[in-house]
Design a protein around this motif. Structure first.
Motif, PDB file in Angstrom:
ATOM      1  N   ASP A 104      69.400  21.649  19.010  1.00 36.98           N
ATOM      2  CA  ASP A 104      70.534  21.366  19.893  1.00 36.98           C
ATOM      3  C   ASP A 104      71.850  21.788  19.240  1.00 36.98           C
ATOM      4  O   ASP A 104      72.709  22.395  19.895  1.00 36.98           O
ATOM      5  N   LEU A 105      72.022  21.471  17.955  1.00 37.32           N
ATOM      6  CA  LEU A 105      73.246  21.855  17.241  1.00 37.32           C
ATOM      7  C   LEU A 105      73.378  23.375  17.152  1.00 37.32           C
ATOM      8  O   LEU A 105      74.477  23.919  17.265  1.00 37.32           O
ATOM      9  N   ILE A 106      72.263  24.071  16.973  1.00 43.20           N
ATOM     10  CA  ILE A 106      72.284  25.531  16.935  1.00 43.20           C
ATOM     11  C   ILE A 106      72.683  26.079  18.299  1.00 43.20           C
ATOM     12  O   ILE A 106      73.529  26.967  18.407  1.00 43.20           O
ATOM     13  N   ARG A 107      72.074  25.534  19.368  1.00 44.48           N
ATOM     14  CA  ARG A 107      72.402  25.991  20.734  1.00 44.48           C
ATOM     15  C   ARG A 107      73.876  25.753  21.066  1.00 44.48           C
ATOM     16  O   ARG A 107      74.512  26.569  21.724  1.00 44.48           O
ATOM     17  N   GLN A 108      74.432  24.636  20.607  1.00 41.31           N
ATOM     18  CA  GLN A 108      75.829  24.297  20.874  1.00 41.31           C
ATOM     19  C   GLN A 108      76.791  25.117  20.014  1.00 41.31           C
ATOM     20  O   GLN A 108      77.996  25.097  20.244  1.00 41.31           O
ATOM     21  N   GLY A 162      62.740  37.781  12.349  1.00 38.07           N
ATOM     22  CA  GLY A 162      61.578  37.993  13.209  1.00 38.07           C
ATOM     23  C   GLY A 162      61.674  37.043  14.384  1.00 38.07           C
ATOM     24  O   GLY A 162      62.679  37.011  15.088  1.00 38.07           O
ATOM     25  N   ALA A 163      60.650  36.218  14.560  1.00 34.06           N
ATOM     26  CA  ALA A 163      60.654  35.240  15.652  1.00 34.06           C
ATOM     27  C   ALA A 163      61.124  33.870  15.180  1.00 34.06           C
ATOM     28  O   ALA A 163      61.168  32.930  15.962  1.00 34.06           O
ATOM     29  N   LEU A 164      61.490  33.761  13.909  1.00 32.48           N
ATOM     30  CA  LEU A 164      61.840  32.469  13.325  1.00 32.48           C
ATOM     31  C   LEU A 164      63.344  32.266  13.234  1.00 32.48           C
ATOM     32  O   LEU A 164      64.099  33.197  12.992  1.00 32.48           O
ATOM     33  N   ARG A 165      63.782  31.045  13.411  1.00 32.15           N
ATOM     34  CA  ARG A 165      65.194  30.678  13.323  1.00 32.15           C
ATOM     35  C   ARG A 165      65.446  30.104  11.936  1.00 32.15           C
ATOM     36  O   ARG A 165      64.692  29.260  11.456  1.00 32.15           O
ATOM     37  N   ARG A 166      66.493  30.586  11.269  1.00 29.85           N
ATOM     38  CA  ARG A 166      66.838  30.119   9.934  1.00 29.85           C
ATOM     39  C   ARG A 166      68.328  29.789   9.871  1.00 29.85           C
ATOM     40  O   ARG A 166      69.137  30.384  10.576  1.00 29.85           O
ATOM     41  N   VAL A 167      68.683  28.853   8.985  1.00 26.54           N
ATOM     42  CA  VAL A 167      70.068  28.434   8.777  1.00 26.54           C
ATOM     43  C   VAL A 167      70.411  28.730   7.319  1.00 26.54           C
ATOM     44  O   VAL A 167      69.676  28.336   6.410  1.00 26.54           O
ATOM     45  N   SER A 168      71.528  29.420   7.109  1.00 26.26           N
ATOM     46  CA  SER A 168      71.927  29.715   5.732  1.00 26.26           C
ATOM     47  C   SER A 168      72.483  28.454   5.081  1.00 26.26           C
ATOM     48  O   SER A 168      72.992  27.546   5.758  1.00 26.26           O
ATOM     49  N   ALA A 169      72.377  28.411   3.770  1.00 26.82           N
ATOM     50  CA  ALA A 169      72.925  27.284   3.023  1.00 26.82           C
ATOM     51  C   ALA A 169      74.427  27.173   3.266  1.00 26.82           C
ATOM     52  O   ALA A 169      74.978  26.082   3.377  1.00 26.82           O
ATOM     53  N   ARG A 170      75.099  28.311   3.392  1.00 22.22           N
ATOM     54  CA  ARG A 170      76.547  28.312   3.646  1.00 22.22           C
ATOM     55  C   ARG A 170      76.860  27.718   5.020  1.00 22.22           C
ATOM     56  O   ARG A 170      77.785  26.911   5.159  1.00 22.22           O
ATOM     57  N   ALA A 171      76.082  28.095   6.044  1.00 23.64           N
ATOM     58  CA  ALA A 171      76.322  27.569   7.393  1.00 23.64           C
ATOM     59  C   ALA A 171      76.121  26.058   7.423  1.00 23.64           C
ATOM     60  O   ALA A 171      76.886  25.335   8.071  1.00 23.64           O
TER      61      ALA A 171
END
Length: 93
Positions: free
Chosen positions: A57-61, A70-79
């Protein structure tokens, strides 16, 4: 001039009291010792103490920036660090 260090999510601060901070040399670390550059949604949910759906939800917002690998969602340490900083400043609702 601000200087950025690998795996240091902030600027390099000059010590005021004369103490020196020793940071590990990432080029000398083994792959097991290196912190991840990109975190899975599950890792982010554990770090934030919220569920996977809450992270999505936070990513979508747009509250947490993410990338697709690829098909995977990742969050950087900085983000993730930037998101927590906005929470501390009370800038998110």
């Amino acid at each position: 001039m601000e200087q950025q260090q690998l795996f240091n999510l902030g600027t390099v601060e000059q010590p005021v009291d004369g103490t020196v901070t020793v940071r590990p040399n990432v080029w000398l670390m083994t792959s097991e010792e290196l912190p991840p550059l990109l975190l899975t949604v599950e890792q982010v949910s554990t770090l934030l103490g919220i569920g996977r759906h809450g992270v999505y939800d936070l990513i979508r917002q747009g509250a947490i920036r993410s990338v697709k690998v690829g098909a995977l969602r990742r969050v950087s340490a900085r983000a993730l660090s930037e998101y927590v900083s906005t929470l501390e400043l009370g800038e998110t609702g």
